[in-house]
Scaffold this motif. Structure first.
Motif, PDB file in Angstrom:
ATOM      1  N   GLU A 458       0.824  -1.212   0.000  1.00 21.26           N
ATOM      2  CA  GLU A 458       0.000   0.000   0.000  1.00 21.26           C
ATOM      3  C   GLU A 458       0.855   1.258   0.000  1.00 21.26           C
ATOM      4  N   ARG A 503      -8.243  -3.508   5.907  1.00 24.64           N
ATOM      5  CA  ARG A 503      -8.876  -2.552   4.992  1.00 24.64           C
ATOM      6  C   ARG A 503     -10.254  -3.085   4.593  1.00 24.64           C
ATOM      7  N   GLY A 530      -8.021   2.689  -1.347  1.00 26.57           N
ATOM      8  CA  GLY A 530      -8.260   2.570   0.084  1.00 26.57           C
ATOM      9  C   GLY A 530      -9.177   1.420   0.417  1.00 26.57           C
ATOM     10  N   GLN A 531     -10.014   1.026  -0.564  1.00 28.77           N
ATOM     11  CA  GLN A 531     -10.791  -0.199  -0.411  1.00 28.77           C
ATOM     12  C   GLN A 531     -10.152  -1.280  -1.291  1.00 28.77           C
TER      13      GLN A 531
END
Length: 638
Positions: A458, A503, A530-531
């Motif tokens: 990420e 997440r 973010g998802q």
């Protein structure tokens, strides 16, 4: 359409008790099966309420078209009233949606949807329902194209009182969508008199029924401008061959009543969808009738948003494979079936009405619907049980109807930075065509990396986003998906949990939640980062950088891959799904996820031995990031 007569004639049949019998007999003759009990009850209870209103309004000569079918769909309007406008003397039509409801309330303050105590699922607000019917008819009935102001729509809730449906009034009403209750019967009569004169309506009914069923010229012009002119796709090599094969088949169909099936196959990024959209735009520019269909809600809804962003009419060009269960044979010139690997055995699902559950193969329905049915597919993207979209299956279906089937293979690569080498590496990595994993040799077109933790993956993607690259994270379906966010929650549920890293999955459903985009737009909306996306939201899309989490459903053990079906949380898999099919589908799932990146891919596995295997195959080039690809496929900077 099941039945048409003047209002006074229908009233006479109601009085003698023969109307429902006529409708049930006509339904059986038209559909080859009996009508459902709920439908018969509607004819017995709702049609008299409408016809009595017409008679009390002095409109006995108005023509009543009962169960009027919308073109190219199984949907039917309860009734269409045909007559003459009292002021202009021109043809006038009123689409009527009849409801027996005595009470209804909005779904969670959303006026477009409403709840009825007798129904387990929310339904469309009847104002929006009848408005949709009107807009659809305007787009697909040639008679109405010349006189768009002739059409109006109304919902009549003849058993309801105002107090018990008040929440449904929040939706805006207009000429195409308005609503009256039984308590407002006087106002309903006034509305009918404002649209229809006390004169015969048989001739105007003939005009509507005789209208050419095809997209209007306005819709064609809009489609050409929005799809063809705005994008200006450039087709190369086999893409152009596929395009010309279809255009040639269209010319033959027009010249000699010829019907031909075209299949276009190719891997991810080979340009299948570019061919599809180029065909759609060009056909409409030339005035041909064409529709685009897929089996993917995400893909279709995104196309509606992108192509029809400023033109809602364009959205009607994008449909689903199960939209053609009732279509008239050869009703359209070209049906472009994109993502055809998503074809299913039949179009029926749990919401399909009993009368449409014929068991007919979905591929046969699609072939029937058009003079030139076109199927674009990638067999390695079959990721669900029951998906049957293969070249061989379509060829068999065409042969069963005695039809010529032309196949075009797309060999080019316009995704993954245009790297054929990377697509082959992925196919070999997963053993999809008998190959074995090989060491990745950088080709300067796409960057490949591995990560030792999801946080490392990420963080790397966040850095790429800071450089104005788009990025998404996706994973195998190895974590349960919370499909409903409870009221009062301030964050999405963190379903994907790996150690201390957690997440949320992408949002479930068609609405934005807490700032996150709805599922169909996860891949293209900037707020999708973010998802964690799953295969069903990633399939069909691309983004600059792709972060892929390989879950415990696929692990490397010594010298081979092992698929662990118990680690999959995909509800589509059942106990009856064979191990061999689950093995194939899970490998195909990771093939889809690993081929979404245009610029680069970074991979993380939750399993230590698998991470070690991936690390041995991938040696990143330090400090090198591949340039943004420039080709026919769009790059989403989100």
């Amino acid at each position: 359409m099941l039945f048409r007569e003047s209002a006074s004639s229908v009233a006479a049949r109601i009085l003698e008790g023969s109307l429902a019998l006529h409708l049930t007999e006509n339904f059986r003759h038209l559909h080859g099966r009996n009508a459902g009990q709920s439908e018969v009850r509607s004819w017995e209870r709702s049609l008299p309420a409408l016809v009595n209103a017409l008679m009390d309004a002095g409109l006995g000569e108005v023509e009543v078209l009962i169960e009027y079918g919308l073109p190219l769909t199984s949907k039917r309007a309860d009734a269409v009233l045909a007559g003459v406008h009292p002021t202009t003397g021109e043809p006038s039509y009123v689409v009527v949606e009849l409801k027996q409801w005595s009470a209804a309330y909005p779904e969670e303050d959303e006026p477009l949807l409403c709840r009825i105590d007798a129904y387990p699922q929310p339904v469309l607000n009847p104002v929006e329902q009848v408005r949709g019917y009107c807009e659809y008819l305007l787009s697909f009935n040639g008679a109405l194209e010349r006189m768009p102001k002739a059409l109006a729509g109304v919902a009549f809730l003849h058993n309801a009182t105002e107090s018990r449906i008040a929440g449904l009034r929040d939706i805006q009403e207009d000429r195409h969508g308005r609503m009256y209750t039984g308590e407002q019967r006087g106002a309903f009569l006034d509305f009918l008199r404002s649209r229809l004169a006390a004169k015969p309506g048989a001739e105007t009914a003939d005009v509507l029924i005789g209208g050419k069923i095809r997209p209007s010229k306005q819709l064609m012009a809009v489609a050409a401008a929005e799809i063809r002119d705005r994008e200006q796709f450039i087709l190369l090599a086999e893409q152009r061959i596929a395009y010309e094969k279809v255009m040639s088949a269209v010319r033959r169909a027009k010249r000699s009543n010829h019907k031909q099936v075209v299949v276009v196959t190719g891997g991810p990024g080979s340009g299948k969808s570019v061919v599809a959209l180029s065909l759609l735009g060009e056909l409409y520019r030339r005035g041909e009738t064409a529709l685009h269909a897929t089996g993917s809600a995400s893909f279709t809804k995104t196309m509606r948003k992108v192509a029809g962003a400023r033109k809602p009419a364009v959205q009607k060009l994008f449909m689903y494979f199960n939209s053609f269960m009732d279509a008239e044979p050869n009703d359209i010139d070209v049906l472009i079936c994109d993502e055809a690997h998503r074809l299913r055995k039949t179009s029926a699902n749990r919401y399909t009405k009993a009368e449409l559950r014929t068991g007919r193969a979905q591929v046969a329905e699609l072939i029937d619907a058009a003079r030139v049915p076109v199927f674009l597919l990638d067999q390695h993207q079959v990721v669900r049980p029951g998906e049957l979209g293969t070249k061989a299956e379509i060829r068999r279906a065409a042969a069963a109807q005695g039809l010529e089937c032309t196949v075009v293979e797309l060999d080019g690569q316009f995704r993954c930075g245009g790297s054929d080498a990377y697509e082959k590496w992925v196919v070999d990595l997963l053993g999809l065509e008998g190959g074995t994993p090989t060491v990745w040799e950088p080709d300067g077109k796409l960057e490949l990396r591995t990560a030792e933790s999801p946080q490392e993956m990420e963080d790397f993607l966040i850095e790429r986003r800071a450089d104005r690259y788009g990025a998404r994270m996706s994973a195998g379906y190895c974590w349960k998906w919370t499909t409903r966010v409870s009221p009062g929650m301030t964050e999405l549920p963190a379903d994907v949990v790996i150690g201390q890293w957690a997440r949320p999955w992408n949002v479930y459903g068609d609405r934005s939640v807490l700032g996150a985009p709805p599922a169909p737009l996860w891949a293209t909306d900037p707020d999708g980062f973010g998802q964690v996306g799953c295969v069903y939201t990633a399939q069909g899309f691309e983004y600059d950088w792709s972060g892929v989490i390989i879950g415990p459903d696929l692990v490397w053990r010594t010298d081979r891959w092992v698929v662990d079906r118990s680690a999959s949380k995909d509800p589509i898999f059942t106990k009856a799904t064979p191990d061999s099919e689950i093995d194939r589908l899970i490998r195909n799932t990771y093939k889809v996820l690993l081929t979404r990146g245009m610029v680069g891919t970074i991979i993380y596995s939750t399993d230590p031995e698998t991470r070690e295997k991936l690390r041995s195959l991938v040696t990143p080039t330090p400090g090198v990031t591949a340039p943004v690809a420039h080709g026919t496929a769009p790059v989403h900077r989100s």
